[in-house]
Design an enzyme around this catalytic site. Structure first.
Site, PDB file in Angstrom:
ATOM      1  CB  CYS A 246      -9.891 105.452 -24.201  1.00  0.00           C
ATOM      2  SG  CYS A 246      -8.425 105.841 -23.707  1.00  0.00           S
TER       3      CYS A 246
ATOM      4  CB  CYS B  49      -7.459 109.879 -23.281  1.00  0.00           C
ATOM      5  SG  CYS B  49      -8.355 109.704 -24.678  1.00  0.00           S
TER       6      CYS B  49
ATOM      7  CB  CYS C 243      -5.129 106.378 -21.949  1.00  0.00           C
ATOM      8  SG  CYS C 243      -5.112 107.309 -23.317  1.00  0.00           S
TER       9      CYS C 243
ATOM     10  CE  LYS D 291      -4.483 105.038 -29.386  1.00  0.00           C
ATOM     11  NZ  LYS D 291      -5.583 105.341 -28.251  1.00  0.00           N
TER      12      LYS D 291
ATOM     13  NE  ARG E 256      -3.461 112.498 -28.559  1.00  0.00           N
ATOM     14  CZ  ARG E 256      -2.054 112.133 -28.514  1.00  0.00           C
ATOM     15  NH1 ARG E 256      -1.242 112.722 -28.077  1.00  0.00           N
ATOM     16  NH2 ARG E 256      -1.929 110.837 -28.536  1.00  0.00           N
TER      17      ARG E 256
ATOM     18  NE  ARG F  22      -3.155 109.913 -25.728  1.00  0.00           N
ATOM     19  CZ  ARG F  22      -3.665 110.691 -24.811  1.00  0.00           C
ATOM     20  NH1 ARG F  22      -3.402 110.918 -23.540  1.00  0.00           N
ATOM     21  NH2 ARG F  22      -4.682 111.406 -25.199  1.00  0.00           N
TER      22      ARG F  22
ATOM     23  CD  GLU G 144       1.038  94.884 -26.695  1.00  0.00           C
ATOM     24  OE1 GLU G 144       0.057  94.622 -26.386  1.00  0.00           O
ATOM     25  OE2 GLU G 144       1.550  95.734 -26.039  1.00  0.00           O
TER      26      GLU G 144
ATOM     27  CE  LYS H 158      -5.933 105.501 -32.992  1.00  0.00           C
ATOM     28  NZ  LYS H 158      -6.863 105.515 -31.753  1.00  0.00           N
TER      29      LYS H 158
ATOM     30  CE1 TYR I 193     -12.750 110.326 -36.897  1.00  0.00           C
ATOM     31  CE2 TYR I 193     -10.644 109.861 -37.679  1.00  0.00           C
ATOM     32  CZ  TYR I 193     -11.509 109.837 -36.875  1.00  0.00           C
ATOM     33  OH  TYR I 193     -11.104 109.729 -35.517  1.00  0.00           O
TER      34      TYR I 193
HETATM   35  C1  PBG Z   1      -7.790 107.538 -27.302  1.00  0.00           C
HETATM   36  C2  PBG Z   1      -8.227 107.685 -28.775  1.00  0.00           C
HETATM   37  C3  PBG Z   1      -7.441 108.081 -29.550  1.00  0.00           C
HETATM   38  C4  PBG Z   1      -7.632 107.907 -30.849  1.00  0.00           C
HETATM   39  C5  PBG Z   1      -8.894 106.814 -31.022  1.00  0.00           C
HETATM   40  N1  PBG Z   1      -8.753 106.710 -29.696  1.00  0.00           N
HETATM   41  C6  PBG Z   1      -6.481 109.322 -29.321  1.00  0.00           C
HETATM   42  C7  PBG Z   1      -4.939 109.159 -28.719  1.00  0.00           C
HETATM   43  O1  PBG Z   1      -4.689 108.273 -28.286  1.00  0.00           O
HETATM   44  O2  PBG Z   1      -4.846 110.265 -28.468  1.00  0.00           O
HETATM   45  C8  PBG Z   1      -7.400 108.745 -32.209  1.00  0.00           C
HETATM   46  C9  PBG Z   1      -8.362 108.659 -33.138  1.00  0.00           C
HETATM   47  C10 PBG Z   1      -7.745 109.606 -34.392  1.00  0.00           C
HETATM   48  O3  PBG Z   1      -6.852 110.237 -34.284  1.00  0.00           O
HETATM   49  O4  PBG Z   1      -8.577 109.751 -35.374  1.00  0.00           O
HETATM   50  N2  PBG Z   1      -8.802 106.893 -26.580  1.00  0.00           N
END
Ligand code: PBG
Length: 313
Positions: free
Chosen positions: A110, A112, A120, A185, A195, A207, A223, A238, A303
């Site tokens: 990504c 971002c 992103c 997502k 973030r 987003r 999707e 997610k 995590y």
């Molecule tokens: C973006 C990305 C995000 C997460 C994983 N990849 C954040 C977003 O879309 O802002 C979030 C993961 C998390 O909250 O644990 N590349």
């Protein structure tokens, strides 16, 4: 059949074991850094030497793989740190594969974390330009594959990115690099703590122009099917716990290997309640992870991976 542990064990339908879990890790530029992420107790940003150490412990606990997020030294408009062959993730992948060849290394693909505006993709006239972004994402995925990543995981939610990345990998001699697609997502409030960890809060807007509306589930199935057609090996939902129905619907509709991401906000909410003594953290975390497996996820990015592996021992 609920009377004794032995009876319950005999009829349990869902298994949760360390082999189902993937540990997310944050790799930062610098030397010998271990910097706690305040919004995610127990999670640190690690420099490469510390990352290699941590990944060794994660693997020894029985976790088969890690997913890497990079925190570069500098950000720019085009997110060039994302596809720099000497970028923080590319260097980390090489170090990890050398130190722990058996550990599966997945990379988040990504922009971002690398763009100065935090979106992103490439921004033109105030909006993310889907098709320019595809080129940059494919370049990023290829640089990860060249560094030795086993799996790339695009999380940007641009249209057509899986096909684009798949073609690029094939053309450039990496036909065996797998793709875990963040297919569904959602534009979720549960990414807040991440973030902060990745310093990737969008500088303007949000987003919702590319991530999914939490109210939609038919669209998630669509999707996922698109991503499979474009060449995804695993599809992902997610966040996880608020979207168990979506996991189940996609699993039933596709029978494809599925991942779910228990995201930062899900983790931090459980941690905070546990630390305040309001909830039995261990029991609640294992219950959520079991529920995500029950809903249909084959693997879970969490995590809690290393900690859960210790609890499950
Ligand atoms: C973006 C990305 C995000 C997460 C994983 N990849 C954040 C977003 O879309 O802002 C979030 C993961 C998390 O909250 O644990 N590349």
């Amino acid at each position: 059949m609920r009377q004794t542990k032995a009876l319950r064990d005999l009829v349990r339908e869902t298994e949760l074991s360390p082999r189902h879990l993937i540990q997310p890790l944050f790799v930062a530029a610098g030397e010998d850094v271990r910097e706690p992420v305040l919004s995610m107790p127990g999670v640190d940003r690690l420099s490469i030497n510390r990352l290699v150490e941590e990944a060794g412990e994660v693997h020894a606990a029985g976790i088969p793989g890690v997913i890497l997020f990079g925190i570069p030294q500098a950000k720019d408009e085009a997110g060039s740190g994302a596809y720099d062959p000497e970028g923080v993730v590319q260097l980390a992948v090489r170090a990890l594969k050398e130190a722990h060849p058996e550990l599966t290394v997945i990379t988040d693909v990504c922009l971002c974390e690398y763009t100065d505006h935090g979106h992103c993709g490439f921004v033109r006239d105030g909006v993310v330009d889907n098709d320019i972004t595809l080129e940059l994402l494919a370049k990023t995925a290829l640089s990860h594959a060249e560094a030795g990543a086993d799996v790339v995981a695009p999380s940007d939610m641009m249209d057509g990115r899986i096909g684009h990345i798949r073609t690029q990998l094939e053309e450039e001699g990496h036909p065996n690099t797998a793709i875990i697609a963040y297919s569904a997502k959602y534009a979720s409030a549960f990414y807040g703590p991440f973030r902060e960890a990745a310093d990737s809060t969008p500088g303007f807007g949000d987003r919702r122009g590319y991530q999914m509306d939490p109210a939609n589930a038919d669209e998630a199935v669509r999707e996922a099917k698109l991503d499979l057609d474009e060449g995804a090996d695993v599809i992902m939902v997610k966040p996880a716990t608020p979207y168990l129905d979506v996991i189940r619907r996609i699993k039933d509709a596709t029978q494809a290997p599925m991942a779910a991401y228990q995201v930062s906000g899900e983790y931090s909410a459980l941690k905070a309640a546990g630390q305040n003594g309001w909830i039995d953290e261990r029991a609640a975390a294992l219950e959520c992870l079991t529920a995500i497996r029950r809903a249909g996820a084959d693997l879970i990015l969490t995590y809690y991976a290393k900690e859960a592996a210790e609890w499950l021992r």
